[in-house]
Design a protein around this motif. Structure first.
Motif, mmCIF file in Angstrom:
data_model
loop_
_atom_site.group_PDB
_atom_site.id
_atom_site.type_symbol
_atom_site.label_atom_id
_atom_site.label_comp_id
_atom_site.label_asym_id
_atom_site.label_seq_id
_atom_site.Cartn_x
_atom_site.Cartn_y
_atom_site.Cartn_z
ATOM 1 N N ARG A 158 5.409 12.277 -11.874
ATOM 2 C CA ARG A 158 4.755 11.561 -12.961
ATOM 3 C C ARG A 158 5.454 10.277 -13.418
ATOM 4 N NH1 ARG A 158 3.566 16.750 -12.856
ATOM 5 N NH2 ARG A 158 1.448 17.389 -13.431
ATOM 6 N N VAL A 159 6.595 9.986 -12.850
ATOM 7 C CA VAL A 159 7.263 8.716 -13.145
ATOM 8 C C VAL A 159 8.046 8.290 -11.898
ATOM 9 C CG1 VAL A 159 9.348 9.735 -14.162
ATOM 10 C CG2 VAL A 159 8.643 7.445 -14.848
ATOM 11 N N GLY A 160 8.054 7.013 -11.617
ATOM 12 C CA GLY A 160 8.792 6.507 -10.467
ATOM 13 C C GLY A 160 8.949 5.007 -10.590
ATOM 14 N N MET A 161 9.717 4.442 -9.687
ATOM 15 C CA MET A 161 9.988 3.000 -9.763
ATOM 16 C C MET A 161 10.049 2.385 -8.371
ATOM 17 S SD MET A 161 13.194 1.090 -11.553
ATOM 18 C CE MET A 161 13.828 -0.445 -10.913
ATOM 19 N N ASP A 171 -0.069 11.059 -13.863
ATOM 20 C CA ASP A 171 -0.264 12.495 -14.068
ATOM 21 C C ASP A 171 -0.107 13.289 -12.776
ATOM 22 O OD1 ASP A 171 -2.582 11.421 -12.935
ATOM 23 O OD2 ASP A 171 -3.869 12.953 -13.821
ATOM 24 N N THR A 172 0.462 12.690 -11.741
ATOM 25 C CA THR A 172 0.620 13.374 -10.459
ATOM 26 C C THR A 172 2.058 13.252 -9.959
ATOM 27 O OG1 THR A 172 -0.133 11.405 -9.264
ATOM 28 C CG2 THR A 172 -1.792 13.081 -9.778
ATOM 29 N N ASP A 173 2.375 13.931 -8.865
ATOM 30 C CA ASP A 173 3.768 14.011 -8.434
ATOM 31 C C ASP A 173 4.005 13.490 -7.020
ATOM 32 O OD1 ASP A 173 2.663 16.045 -6.947
ATOM 33 O OD2 ASP A 173 3.728 17.665 -7.969
ATOM 34 N N LYS A 174 3.138 12.608 -6.531
ATOM 35 C CA LYS A 174 3.388 11.926 -5.270
ATOM 36 C C LYS A 174 3.236 10.430 -5.495
ATOM 37 C CE LYS A 174 4.202 15.011 -1.998
ATOM 38 N NZ LYS A 174 3.157 15.338 -1.008
ATOM 39 N N ASN A 202 0.833 -1.209 0.000
ATOM 40 C CA ASN A 202 0.000 0.000 0.000
ATOM 41 C C ASN A 202 0.865 1.256 0.000
ATOM 42 O OD1 ASN A 202 -2.249 1.675 0.145
ATOM 43 N ND2 ASN A 202 -2.389 1.520 2.378
ATOM 44 N N PRO A 203 1.568 1.539 -1.104
ATOM 45 C CA PRO A 203 2.448 2.711 -1.131
ATOM 46 C C PRO A 203 1.706 4.037 -1.225
ATOM 47 C CG PRO A 203 2.427 1.654 -3.260
ATOM 48 C CD PRO A 203 1.663 0.754 -2.337
ATOM 49 N N SER A 204 0.516 4.034 -1.843
ATOM 50 C CA SER A 204 -0.308 5.217 -2.064
ATOM 51 C C SER A 204 0.321 6.145 -3.110
ATOM 52 C CB SER A 204 -0.537 5.992 -0.761
ATOM 53 O OG SER A 204 -1.506 6.995 -0.933
ATOM 54 N N ARG A 205 -0.505 7.040 -3.657
ATOM 55 C CA ARG A 205 -0.061 8.072 -4.584
ATOM 56 C C ARG A 205 -1.151 9.137 -4.660
ATOM 57 N NH1 ARG A 205 -2.951 7.602 -9.136
ATOM 58 N NH2 ARG A 205 -1.664 9.155 -10.162
ATOM 59 N N ASP A 206 -0.806 10.311 -5.169
ATOM 60 C CA ASP A 206 -1.828 11.307 -5.468
ATOM 61 C C ASP A 206 -2.715 10.757 -6.580
ATOM 62 O OD1 ASP A 206 -0.886 13.020 -3.597
ATOM 63 O OD2 ASP A 206 -0.152 14.542 -4.989
ATOM 64 N N ARG A 207 -4.037 10.853 -6.401
ATOM 65 C CA ARG A 207 -4.940 10.182 -7.322
ATOM 66 C C ARG A 207 -4.912 10.796 -8.712
ATOM 67 N NH1 ARG A 207 -10.461 10.798 -5.246
ATOM 68 N NH2 ARG A 207 -11.099 9.247 -6.777
ATOM 69 N N GLY A 208 -5.140 12.105 -8.841
ATOM 70 C CA GLY A 208 -5.236 12.726 -10.149
ATOM 71 C C GLY A 208 -6.258 12.010 -11.005
ATOM 72 N N VAL A 209 -6.008 11.963 -12.310
ATOM 73 C CA VAL A 209 -6.844 11.149 -13.194
ATOM 74 C C VAL A 209 -6.468 9.685 -13.027
ATOM 75 C CG1 VAL A 209 -7.490 10.668 -15.585
ATOM 76 C CG2 VAL A 209 -7.191 13.027 -14.821
#
Length: 419
Positions: free
Chosen positions: A412-415, A401-404, A377-384
């Motif tokens: 907008r990109v991560g690994m 499309d988000t930055d968290k 459950n890392p979570s992220r900003d929902r955005g679209v």
């Protein structure tokens, strides 16, 4: 402390020898870490729609204009496409000029990558919807001359000497191919025997939203705005045998996607991915309807083996929030969108979470056998929502499309690495 991956994974023999690399997702023995690596660069605006890996280079496509290094000190002008190092995150000089969004990417032979999207020009040359460029300098490969007539390309997949494309187009190089085509990976010439004959009577236009090819290269499963293949009824999903010269419709089918979701959806299916062993696949869906019986806003597993009618093995429901992306690694099924919950068949936007619902904001992982949410459950900003996953031996790359991401800043990109 900055987390870096060891460069233990060498370039594949295929990449070194110039053969078209396999694009099947690798199996992973464990669920990835919930803590993203620190070295990936950041996309500062727009949306990441597509990811591909060529050797040790990650290619990122979408609709954006600016990219920043991981330390957030240097900003680069990169319109709709850029590349970075898989193991160090260094932004590459690769910067082809693409005049509109890149929705699809696929690795090519000899250190190249195929682009699909809504563009009309690449490096100033007219080449609508499809192109091939060199990873080193971004030069357009002029020998690859495929062009769509209109619309866009939303998904690409390379298999040997063939390139498969899906989208909203109705012709390539003037040859009628509605929504799905196979072309020569070198020249872009349309395969004369491969015509899926997709149609959607009563809808504004048929399209293939997404497809995947089984790891052994024998079957293609397509989802989108389709109702018929030739004279056979197939609602939103169809499976083809692609071992021969033709796109041969198999007897596999499901009626699970016949019920409508919110009015106005010509299709509510968004992505489909095979398991690493090719025996089953998962479909991610939107639909904007919470239902304990319909497959709106769900992820559903289907067995790929055998013919005839198939019902889902399991269904994972969000309670009315869209899922747009799916990745299958064997140890987990990863889903992304703008969901707030998983295990939520009786919840809704108006009522809140239902009994048994677990928070999984924007991203989550599902048990492949049971269809229930895993603890990841890392979570992220929902955005679209998440639009792209790319499974690599080192972990799972995410485009959105988000930055968290993982409660950290990741533009907008991560690994997520394998622990």
């Amino acid at each position: 402390m900055r987390r870096r991956l060891l460069a233990a994974t060498a370039l594949t023999c295929a990449a070194l020898l110039g053969a078209t690399p396999s694009v099947a997702d690798p199996a992973q023995s464990a669920v990835v870490s919930a803590n993203p690596v620190d070295f990936t660069p950041h996309v500062l605006d727009g949306t990441v729609w597509a990811l591909a890996v060529v050797g040790d280079t990650v290619v990122v496509g979408g609709s954006f204009t600016r990219v920043q290094d991981s330390a957030r000190k240097t900003t680069y002008a990169r319109k709709n496409i850029f590349a970075y190092g898989l193991r160090d995150g260094a932004v590459r000089s690769f910067a082809p000029a693409v005049d509109a969004a890149v929705y699809a990417l696929a690795p090519g032979a000899s250190n190249t990558v195929y682009l699909g999207g809504g563009f009309k020009t690449v490096n100033g040359a007219a080449q609508r919807g499809l192109a091939r460029v060199a990873i080193g300098d971004g030069a357009r490969i002029t020998g690859f001359a495929a062009k769509t007539n209109w619309g866009d390309v939303r998904v690409l997949n390379t298999r040997g000497a063939k390139l498969y494309a899906g989208g909203t187009f109705s012709a390539i190089n003037g040859v009628t191919r509605v929504g799905l085509a196979r072309v020569d990976a070198g020249t872009g010439r349309v395969d004369p025997g491969f015509d899926a004959k997709i149609s959607a009577p009563g809808l504004s236009r048929p399209r293939v939203e997404h497809f995947d090819i089984s790891p052994d290269g024998s079957r293609l499963i397509a989802v989108g705005a389709l109702l018929k293949v030739g004279t056979a009824a197939r609602t939103q999903i169809a499976m083809f045998d692609i071992t021969g010269a033709a796109a041969t419709l198999t007897s596999w089918y499901t009626d699970a996607y016949q019920p409508a979701c919110l009015e106005g959806f010509d299709t509510y299916l968004r992505q489909v991915k095979f398991s690493p062993d090719g025996r089953w696949f998962v479909v991610a869906a939107t639909g904007r309807v919470s239902s304990p019986t319909k497959l709106c806003d769900s992820a559903a597993r289907f067995e790929a083996t055998g013919g005839g009618k198939h019902n889902p093995t399991w269904v994972q429901r969000t309670g009315g929030d869209s899922l747009y992306a799916v990745a299958v690694t064997g140890s987990a099924v990863y889903v992304g969108g703008h969901q707030r919950y998983l295990d939520n068949p009786y919840g809704s936007d108006a009522k809140g979470p239902g009994p048994g619902a677990v928070p999984r904001v924007g991203i989550g992982a599902i048990n492949p056998a049971t269809g229930k949410a895993l603890v990841w459950n890392p979570s992220r900003d929902r955005g679209v929502g998440v639009r792209a996953f790319q499974v690599v031996p080192e972990g799972l790359i995410v485009g959105s499309d988000t930055d968290k991401l993982g409660r950290e800043y990741h533009g907008r990109v991560g690994m997520f690495p394998l622990s």
